[in-house]
Structures are given as structure tokens and as C-alpha cells.
Design an enzyme around this catalytic site. Structure first.
Site, PDB file in Angstrom:
ATOM      1  N   GLY A 193       0.770  -1.030  -0.425  1.00 13.84           N
ATOM      2  CA  GLY A 193       0.389  -0.072   0.781  1.00 13.84           C
ATOM      3  C   GLY A 193       1.393   0.778   0.127  1.00 13.84           C
ATOM      4  O   GLY A 193       1.771   1.297  -0.258  1.00 13.84           O
ATOM      5  N   GLU A 194       0.047   1.567   0.586  1.00 13.61           N
ATOM      6  CA  GLU A 194       1.048   3.597   0.676  1.00 13.61           C
ATOM      7  C   GLU A 194       0.978   4.037  -0.377  1.00 13.61           C
ATOM      8  O   GLU A 194       1.614   5.325  -0.598  1.00 13.61           O
ATOM      9  CB  GLU A 194       2.380   3.504   1.674  1.00 13.61           C
ATOM     10  CG  GLU A 194       2.281   3.059   2.440  1.00 13.61           C
ATOM     11  CD  GLU A 194       4.414   2.696   2.684  1.00 13.61           C
ATOM     12  OE1 GLU A 194       5.109   3.316   2.987  1.00 13.61           O
ATOM     13  OE2 GLU A 194       3.328   1.775   3.984  1.00 13.61           O
ATOM     14  N   GLY A 195       1.099   4.048  -1.807  1.00 10.48           N
ATOM     15  CA  GLY A 195       1.205   4.685  -2.680  1.00 10.48           C
ATOM     16  C   GLY A 195       2.754   3.854  -3.480  1.00 10.48           C
ATOM     17  O   GLY A 195       3.133   3.927  -4.957  1.00 10.48           O
TER      18      GLY A 195
END
Length: 339
Positions: free
Chosen positions: A310-312
């Protein structure tokens, strides 16, 4: 339901791009997906070749979830990770630095006392945490729309970017996203629930039971996207939906990341159907619900690296591929110019 004036990507630029791609010094279609992406970028920018993707920005939407008990990590990790983002030591900040992308963190619903955090992080905060969706609504009445508008405001603040990437941080968010996807697409919990932070066995069974209970509890309230966000979502996923819609209003290309931004995109599509023309899928995550979401959106991931952080972080890895797509249409020679 709000109404939005969303521009249509330039069909003439796309056609001109395809004509140029077909005339490059290579067999017809030999560069595969790169050619498709080059034409997409040309349509988004309205010019051939498309503009350089120099200014890439990641916005990480952070918030806690009432179902975090199903995670392999405690809820307090969300707040701790926000500090890691701000220190530039997170996965996405390290990876973003490799492609020259900037990372911004937006605390939408982190459950902490943020008195020691810069005001820029908490400027759009809606609440602290969300409800446990298997037994109660995630949000209070009006908060879904407020969070959506906060996401729109954040996108407007980033409107001079060449490319936007929505990231996420929140322990328990894959459980929430699985419920949102299941309710949106009418899928059983067992088909959409994944391992998230790495749960298995009895913990995975418990996670599936939570998603099933949440979807059953919200039955009859999921047709309206804001009601769906209120019952099953979170402030940070509602903000991400607003971010995606406003990026489309501003004509800014967006690279979706994993399940979080894909679930938000499903809701954003229902709020503003034309917005999805401005989105690409950066990568395929290991979460099964993302595959269902992307299929419903008609998006094919650029990369498949088995990522689930996740997180980008996954979408950031697709930036060099987009730059390569632009390079072929900008810099390759034409067959017609061969001596």
C-alpha cells in the site's frame, strides 16, 4: 448527489498519437502496452507527444479503522507510520525518491493526539478513527460528504502536478476495502477477503466473518455511494474518492495504487462516472478484492510485482513505465524518414 463538470480526454490527440506510433521505426504494435499508454497520455494532455511527467506527487490518506483488530498489527501503528512518512523513511517515500516523486501525508482520521504533528498534515482531518463496520456505521451522518470534499480540496491544492498517486495508511484498511468492494459489486465475503498484513488460518476466517457481517448489516443502504461510505467505508477512503473525482475535474492523470485506491475508485465512479477516464491502474496487488474492482472499472494494471504494502508504493513503480511510453512517442524516429 453532487454534479461535476469532467472534461473528456482529447480524442483527436489520441488518434494523432496512434498515427505517429504506427509510423515509428518498428513493426506495427511492436511496443505493446507502451504504445497504448503513450496514446492515453497524449489524450490526457491534449498534445502529441504528451508533456514530460516531471512533477509526480503522492498523497497518502491516513486514518484508523474500527475493524483493526483483524490485522496482524495493532492500531497504534498507523500513527507511528505517519511519523515515519514525515521522516522520509517509509516504503513509499524511499521508492518515490527513486523516481523524483514528492510525498504528502494527509491525516484524515488517525486516532491520536496530533498536537506534535505539523498543521499541514492535519489540516483536512475529519475525525479520529472510524466505527467497527460489522456492528456499527463507519461514519456519522454528513461525515462521508465532508471527507469527500476534503479529498477534493487536497486534489485542488495539487492541481499543477503532472501526475497524481493516491496512497494510504491505516491498520485494518483491507478489511474495510473488502467490505466496500463486496457491497458495491454484490460479491460474497469469501471471494474478496485477502491476507492483508499477512493474516492466515483462524485470523483470516475471523476477517471474512467481519466482512460478511458488515455487508449484511448494511444491506439496503449501498445503492447511494455516500450511504455506502457511511455504513462501510471510512473518512480516508471517502477523501480518496473525492481526490480522484477532483483530479478528473482538473484533467490530471491519476495512477491508482492497490486495493485502497481501487475501492475508493469504485465509489468515485458511482459518484462521477466520467472520472474513470482519467485513471490508470499502477499495479496489481495480492488482494483479491482489487482484481474485482479493477475489472469493474475496466482497468488493466501496468505492473504485477506481488506487492501488498500500500502507501502508493506499487503505483510509484509504474512511473518509469509511463515515462518510457512518453519517450517512445517523443524521441523515436519515423519509418518515413529512413534514408
Amino acid at each position: 448527489m453532487p454534479r461535476f463538470d469532467i472534461p473528456v480526454p482529447d480524442a483527436a490527440a489520441r488518434a494523432a498519437a496512434q498515427e505517429r506510433l504506427d509510423g515509428l521505426v518498428k513493426p506495427l504494435g511492436a511496443l505493446g502496452r507502451l504504445e497504448e499508454l503513450a496514446a492515453w497520455l497524449s489524450a490526457a494532455h491534449g498534445v502529441v507527444p504528451p508533456r514530460p511527467l516531471d512533477d509526480v506527487r503522492v498523497v497518502v490518506f491516513a486514518g484508523d479503522h474500527g475493524v483493526s483488530a483483524q490485522s496482524a498489527y495493532p492500531r497504534e501503528v498507523t500513527a507511528a507510520m505517519v511519523r515515519v512518512f514525515l521522516a522520509g523513511r517509509s516504503g513509499v517515500t524511499v521508492l518515490a525518491a527513486q523516481v523524483g516523486a514528492r510525498v504528502r501525508v494527509a491525516d484524515i482520521a488517525v486516532d491520536w493526539d496530533a498536537s506534535d504533528v505539523p498543521a499541514s498534515v492535519t489540516a483536512h482531518k475529519i475525525r479520529r478513527g472510524s466505527g467497527a463496520i460489522d456492528v456499527e456505521d463507519a461514519l456519522a451522518p454528513g461525515e462521508a460528504l465532508a471527507a469527500f470534499e476534503a479529498g477534493r480540496a487536497i486534489a485542488a491544492e495539487e492541481a499543477d502536478a503532472d501526475l497524481l498517486i493516491p496512497g494510504d495508511m491505516g491498520i485494518g484498511n483491507t478489511t474495510m476495502c473488502a467490505a466496500l468492494v463486496a457491497a458495491t459489486l454484490g460479491l460474497p465475503a469469501a471471494e474478496v477477503v485477502g491476507t492483508g498484513t499477512g493474516v492466515s488460518g483462524a485470523a483470516l476466517d475471523a476477517k471474512t466473518a467481519v466482512v460478511e457481517a458488515a455487508v449484511q448489516r448494511a444491506a439496503g443502504r449501498v445503492t447511494d455511494p455516500f450511504e455506502r461510505l457511511t455504513a462501510l467505508g471510512s473518512a480516508c477512503v471517502a477523501a480518496t474518492a473525492g481526490f480522484l473525482v477532483e483530479a478528473a475535474v482538473c484533467g490530471i492523470p491519476v495512477l491508482l495504487d492497490g486495493i485502497f485506491s481501487s475501492a475508493a475508485a469504485l465509489v468515485a465512479r458511482d459518484i462521477a462516472p466520467g472520472a474513470k477516464q482519467w485513471w490508470l491502474a499502477g499495479h496489481r496487488s495480492t488482494e483479491p478484492s482489487q482484481a474485482f474492482a479493477l475489472k469493474a472499472l475496466g482497468l488493466t494494471p501496468i505492473l504485477d510485482l506481488g506487492l501488498r504494502l500500500g502507501e502508493g508504493s506499487g503505483a510509484v513503480q509504474a512511473v518509469p513505465t509511463l515515462r518510457a511510453a512518453r519517450a517512445i512517442i517523443a524521441d523515436m524516429g519515423l519509418l518515413a524518414d529512413l534514408a
